[in-house]
Design an enzyme around this catalytic site. Sequence first.
Site, PDB file in Angstrom:
ATOM      1  N   ASP A 291       0.815  -1.225   0.000  1.00 21.67           N
ATOM      2  CA  ASP A 291       0.000   0.000   0.000  1.00 21.67           C
ATOM      3  C   ASP A 291       0.847   1.274   0.000  1.00 21.67           C
ATOM      4  O   ASP A 291       0.311   2.377   0.082  1.00 21.67           O
ATOM      5  CB  ASP A 291      -0.917   0.028   1.231  1.00 21.67           C
ATOM      6  CG  ASP A 291      -2.233  -0.710   0.985  1.00 21.67           C
ATOM      7  OD1 ASP A 291      -2.674  -0.784  -0.176  1.00 21.67           O
ATOM      8  OD2 ASP A 291      -2.822  -1.195   1.971  1.00 21.67           O
TER       9      ASP A 291
ATOM     10  N   ARG B 187       0.875  -1.476   7.501  1.00 24.26           N
ATOM     11  CA  ARG B 187       1.343  -0.276   6.809  1.00 24.26           C
ATOM     12  C   ARG B 187       2.347   0.553   7.621  1.00 24.26           C
ATOM     13  O   ARG B 187       2.864   1.560   7.116  1.00 24.26           O
ATOM     14  CB  ARG B 187       0.144   0.603   6.415  1.00 24.26           C
ATOM     15  CG  ARG B 187      -0.828  -0.085   5.454  1.00 24.26           C
ATOM     16  CD  ARG B 187      -1.743   0.923   4.772  1.00 24.26           C
ATOM     17  NE  ARG B 187      -0.986   1.866   3.975  1.00 24.26           N
ATOM     18  CZ  ARG B 187      -1.501   2.940   3.382  1.00 24.26           C
ATOM     19  NH1 ARG B 187      -2.780   3.207   3.502  1.00 24.26           N
ATOM     20  NH2 ARG B 187      -0.755   3.758   2.664  1.00 24.26           N
TER      21      ARG B 187
ATOM     22  N   ARG C 258      -9.393   5.726  10.810  1.00 21.37           N
ATOM     23  CA  ARG C 258      -7.937   5.589  10.756  1.00 21.37           C
ATOM     24  C   ARG C 258      -7.233   6.599  11.663  1.00 21.37           C
ATOM     25  O   ARG C 258      -6.065   6.426  11.975  1.00 21.37           O
ATOM     26  CB  ARG C 258      -7.451   5.787   9.326  1.00 21.37           C
ATOM     27  CG  ARG C 258      -8.052   4.811   8.313  1.00 21.37           C
ATOM     28  CD  ARG C 258      -7.596   3.388   8.599  1.00 21.37           C
ATOM     29  NE  ARG C 258      -8.020   2.461   7.567  1.00 21.37           N
ATOM     30  CZ  ARG C 258      -7.342   2.208   6.457  1.00 21.37           C
ATOM     31  NH1 ARG C 258      -6.205   2.823   6.203  1.00 21.37           N
ATOM     32  NH2 ARG C 258      -7.806   1.330   5.598  1.00 21.37           N
TER      33      ARG C 258
ATOM     34  N   HIS D 280     -11.495   7.273   4.998  1.00 17.79           N
ATOM     35  CA  HIS D 280     -10.555   8.402   5.061  1.00 17.79           C
ATOM     36  C   HIS D 280     -11.324   9.643   4.603  1.00 17.79           C
ATOM     37  O   HIS D 280     -12.167   9.544   3.701  1.00 17.79           O
ATOM     38  CB  HIS D 280      -9.413   8.214   4.046  1.00 17.79           C
ATOM     39  CG  HIS D 280      -8.199   7.504   4.552  1.00 17.79           C
ATOM     40  ND1 HIS D 280      -7.432   6.701   3.720  1.00 17.79           N
ATOM     41  CD2 HIS D 280      -7.576   7.494   5.761  1.00 17.79           C
ATOM     42  CE1 HIS D 280      -6.407   6.220   4.418  1.00 17.79           C
ATOM     43  NE2 HIS D 280      -6.476   6.682   5.643  1.00 17.79           N
TER      44      HIS D 280
ATOM     45  N   CYS E 231      -5.382   9.749  -3.214  1.00 21.79           N
ATOM     46  CA  CYS E 231      -4.545   8.892  -2.362  1.00 21.79           C
ATOM     47  C   CYS E 231      -3.179   8.611  -2.950  1.00 21.79           C
ATOM     48  O   CYS E 231      -2.274   8.201  -2.227  1.00 21.79           O
ATOM     49  CB  CYS E 231      -5.152   7.508  -2.201  1.00 21.79           C
ATOM     50  SG  CYS E 231      -6.843   7.407  -1.816  1.00 21.79           S
TER      51      CYS E 231
HETATM   52  N1  ARG Z   1      -5.452   0.023   0.781  1.00 23.66           N
HETATM   53  C1  ARG Z   1      -5.155   1.298   1.340  1.00 23.66           C
HETATM   54  C2  ARG Z   1      -5.631   1.357   2.781  1.00 23.66           C
HETATM   55  O1  ARG Z   1      -6.685   0.873   3.071  1.00 23.66           O
HETATM   56  C3  ARG Z   1      -5.774   2.403   0.525  1.00 23.66           C
HETATM   57  C4  ARG Z   1      -5.413   3.752   1.011  1.00 23.66           C
HETATM   58  C5  ARG Z   1      -6.061   4.825   0.214  1.00 23.66           C
HETATM   59  N2  ARG Z   1      -5.636   6.091   0.621  1.00 23.66           N
HETATM   60  C6  ARG Z   1      -6.425   7.134   0.890  1.00 23.66           C
HETATM   61  N3  ARG Z   1      -5.848   8.258   1.172  1.00 23.66           N
HETATM   62  N4  ARG Z   1      -7.726   7.049   0.928  1.00 23.66           N
HETATM   63  O2  ARG Z   1      -4.978   1.865   3.636  1.00 23.66           O
END
Ligand code: ARG
Length: 291
Positions: A79, A109, A160, A189, A285
């Site tokens: 990612d 991550r 998040r 997000h 993103c």
């Molecule tokens: N697979 C990633 C996650 O879930 C995607 C992140 C996408 N980034 C964003 N800024 N929305 O963390």
Amino acid sequence: MSVTDVPLDALPAIPRPGRVLLTTPEHFEVAYVINPHMAGNIGDVDQTRARTQWEALRDVYERLGVEVSTLEGASGLPDMVFCANQTLPYLTPGGERGAVLSRMHAPQRKAEVDHYAEFFQAQGYETHGLDPDLPGDFEGMGDAIWHPGRYLLWGGYGYRTDRAVYERLSDKMGFPVVPLALTDPEFYHLDTCFCPLDEDTVLIYPGAFQEDGLEEIRSRFVRVLEAPEDESRELFACNAHSPDGQHVIIQQGCTVTNGLLREAGYEVIELDTSEYLKSGGSVFCMKVMFW
Ligand code: ARG
């Protein structure tokens, strides 16, 4: 938190960032599920298409005159290509450039952040992590988005990022934050449902917010464009990006949203980011802007 009743034009003006960082996608894949969009897509990324789509995004920024930097993706960090998430770059009214380093919510991550810390340090940026005594996570510009042209931060929280993080950042750095609760796991997000285009205009998916959040948005933006639910959920319409307040780069096929954007005077640039949609990401993103 210094949530402010100060009118926008009384907040310090900050120039829009003119540089963009992109991370190369050779290690991008859907290898685990940490948001609902990834479910069912493990192992499904087409590497060749992902590379072509990424190059098309890079070419658009170059064509628009944005200075592009690239960081090489690292193996084992599928990612990392979503480079909006690991930092919050900033420019203070006094002219200091820095970056707040994220504390990623997903264990998979966490190791991405060091790569970005190194990049920004090499650019002469001051980098800081969150205070160790502060609990909670923070996913950088996935959730924390500067108001174009002003020293004001919009702070999404709930999935998040923790709300308390904004209070601390705001106290330490002196900018006001407007916190926005996120209420739908598909919009995990802030950048999945909130896309400021210029100082006056924002594109949102209203269904991802609570009523008080919508009021905050409507009280600070002169124009609020509302993307329809299907384009927001399936095509990430609000994960678009306007680097200059004139052009809007967006996933292709957002017909209704694109109509609204054109009517409002923007030039729409449609790109195919379908490989990245499999992971729950699109244009916004895949980049981070900095000064
Ligand atoms: N697979 C990633 C996650 O879930 C995607 C992140 C996408 N980034 C964003 N800024 N929305 O963390």
